[in-house]
Design a protein around this motif. Sequence first.
Motif, PDB file in Angstrom:
ATOM      1  N   TYR A 269       0.828  -1.215   0.000  1.00 38.04           N
ATOM      2  CA  TYR A 269       0.000   0.000   0.000  1.00 38.04           C
ATOM      3  C   TYR A 269       0.865   1.268   0.000  1.00 38.04           C
ATOM      4  CZ  TYR A 269      -3.931  -3.059   0.497  1.00 38.04           C
ATOM      5  OH  TYR A 269      -4.864  -4.029   0.239  1.00 38.04           O
ATOM      6  N   ALA A 270       1.940   1.254   0.757  1.00 41.37           N
ATOM      7  CA  ALA A 270       2.821   2.435   0.761  1.00 41.37           C
ATOM      8  C   ALA A 270       3.436   2.621  -0.620  1.00 41.37           C
ATOM      9  CB  ALA A 270       3.910   2.266   1.826  1.00 41.37           C
ATOM     10  N   GLY A 271       3.845   1.508  -1.244  1.00 41.68           N
ATOM     11  CA  GLY A 271       4.457   1.577  -2.564  1.00 41.68           C
ATOM     12  C   GLY A 271       3.511   2.063  -3.639  1.00 41.68           C
ATOM     13  N   ALA A 272       2.207   1.847  -3.425  1.00 39.99           N
ATOM     14  CA  ALA A 272       1.213   2.258  -4.421  1.00 39.99           C
ATOM     15  C   ALA A 272       0.667   3.649  -4.145  1.00 39.99           C
ATOM     16  CB  ALA A 272       0.078   1.245  -4.451  1.00 39.99           C
ATOM     17  N   GLY A 273       1.217   4.326  -3.149  1.00 35.31           N
ATOM     18  CA  GLY A 273       0.839   5.725  -2.956  1.00 35.31           C
ATOM     19  C   GLY A 273      -0.103   5.996  -1.803  1.00 35.31           C
ATOM     20  N   VAL A 274      -0.403   5.002  -0.966  1.00 34.19           N
ATOM     21  CA  VAL A 274      -1.247   5.260   0.197  1.00 34.19           C
ATOM     22  C   VAL A 274      -0.401   5.955   1.272  1.00 34.19           C
ATOM     23  CG1 VAL A 274      -2.509   4.181   2.102  1.00 34.19           C
ATOM     24  CG2 VAL A 274      -2.836   3.370  -0.236  1.00 34.19           C
ATOM     25  N   ASP A 275      -0.890   7.085   1.732  1.00 37.05           N
ATOM     26  CA  ASP A 275      -0.224   7.847   2.795  1.00 37.05           C
ATOM     27  C   ASP A 275      -0.842   7.417   4.119  1.00 37.05           C
ATOM     28  OD1 ASP A 275       0.627   9.668   4.665  1.00 37.05           O
ATOM     29  OD2 ASP A 275       0.260  11.440   3.407  1.00 37.05           O
ATOM     30  N   PHE A 276      -0.080   6.668   4.920  1.00 35.26           N
ATOM     31  CA  PHE A 276      -0.646   6.134   6.166  1.00 35.26           C
ATOM     32  C   PHE A 276      -0.928   7.234   7.193  1.00 35.26           C
ATOM     33  CE2 PHE A 276       1.387   1.928   4.902  1.00 35.26           C
ATOM     34  CZ  PHE A 276       0.175   1.340   4.583  1.00 35.26           C
ATOM     35  N   GLY A 277      -0.527   8.450   6.902  1.00 32.72           N
ATOM     36  CA  GLY A 277      -0.863   9.560   7.787  1.00 32.72           C
ATOM     37  C   GLY A 277      -2.217  10.172   7.488  1.00 32.72           C
ATOM     38  N   LYS A 278      -2.868   9.690   6.442  1.00 31.44           N
ATOM     39  CA  LYS A 278      -4.176  10.244   6.055  1.00 31.44           C
ATOM     40  C   LYS A 278      -5.278   9.197   6.236  1.00 31.44           C
ATOM     41  CE  LYS A 278      -2.698  13.380   2.338  1.00 31.44           C
ATOM     42  NZ  LYS A 278      -2.796  13.608   0.875  1.00 31.44           N
ATOM     43  N   ASP A 279      -6.516   9.682   6.314  1.00 31.54           N
ATOM     44  CA  ASP A 279      -7.665   8.783   6.330  1.00 31.54           C
ATOM     45  C   ASP A 279      -7.821   8.139   4.952  1.00 31.54           C
ATOM     46  OD1 ASP A 279      -7.923   9.838   8.816  1.00 31.54           O
ATOM     47  OD2 ASP A 279      -9.824  10.863   8.455  1.00 31.54           O
TER      48      ASP A 279
END
Lengths: 99, 279
Positions: free
Chosen positions: B218-228
């Motif tokens: 998910y991080a590699g695909a652009g999900v920012d874990f700091g956001k909802d």
Amino acid sequence: MTTQGCAAPEQTVALPAGIDLSTQAVIQGVVSGPGTAYARLLDDSGEFTGEVVVSDEGIFRFFAAPGQWTVRIIAGGGVTKDVSVEAKLGEVAQLAVTV
Amino acid sequence: MSRSAVLVDADWVEANLDTPGVVLVEVDEDTSAYDKGHIRGAVKIDWRDDLQDPVRRDFVDKAGFEALLSARGIANDDTVVLYGGNNNWFAAYAYWYFKLYGHENVKLLDGGRKKWELDSRELVTDVPERPATNYQAKDQDLSLRAFRDDVVAAIGTLNLVDVRSPDEFTGKLLAPAHVPQEAAQRGGHVPTARNIPWSKAANDDGTFRSNEELKELYAGAGVDFGKDTIAYCRIGERSAHTWFVLHELLEQPNVKNYDGSWTEYGSLVGVPIELGEAR
């Protein structure tokens, strides 16, 4: 708007009633071998697009888009078998796979 | 909450088939699978007939959920273990649903029905008889559920995760390839959504990938874990699978499933739609 979920229709030898083949690019086949098997459709980048349980008669079917696809048969014991196929609008691409 | 608190393997299920307070529930859209054979002691929930409002496009309400679980003999303090076909899509949807209505102890069987079958484990046709209960549900926890206005407001702001296949994302297909293609809606995706198909979170046998692999995915695909995050698919069950990954396995605090999904969004008048690859 359909109310159909994402479960596959029953995997039968004949196309389900009401399907207009001229609007569909169908990939179907027969799997021979023991035990339960699954048929998975992968696109030309190898990404999952759909999956069905192979019927008791060994039948599976996908409604794809025209183009190149791979059907992956997944069986017990970690057995997998990949078959390449081209789907065309208005046609049924027929496969036979032994696992 | 650890991974083992929300996910159990087939060996755990076999060891707990007769454990009091553990209730197995098979959830499918096509319930003929249950009728042909299910894990011993499992009760059946029909995704359409039991979980959907028969008239409106919505869930059964709180009273309906209470009646369903009471009739199935499920008590508030039972540990519910859900499994099903389609790589646990509908079981994950039901898991989300149990959480929405406040059930405390609920788990998924890793790999679902598929892994169980591929392992050639026992399936039976006997339907268990469980005495009815008086199940009490809580009000829906709407922190887990997104509606269409939430999705429009999230464009360019929050993580939008489209978990459909790439061909559905780009607009080439309007439905998964194992169902006939439909025409009464527009193809494409919500602008700014990342396409992370649910299948990338699972192995071929339907089990979930490790937490380390999932974080990287998910991080590699652009999900920012700091956001909802809002996840969506076509009707909300594949995205429930991804909701389970993000919220339950990776313990991201603010993840919502948009169960209206593409069948609603792709038919709305006036909302923005993007075609082709993600931009």
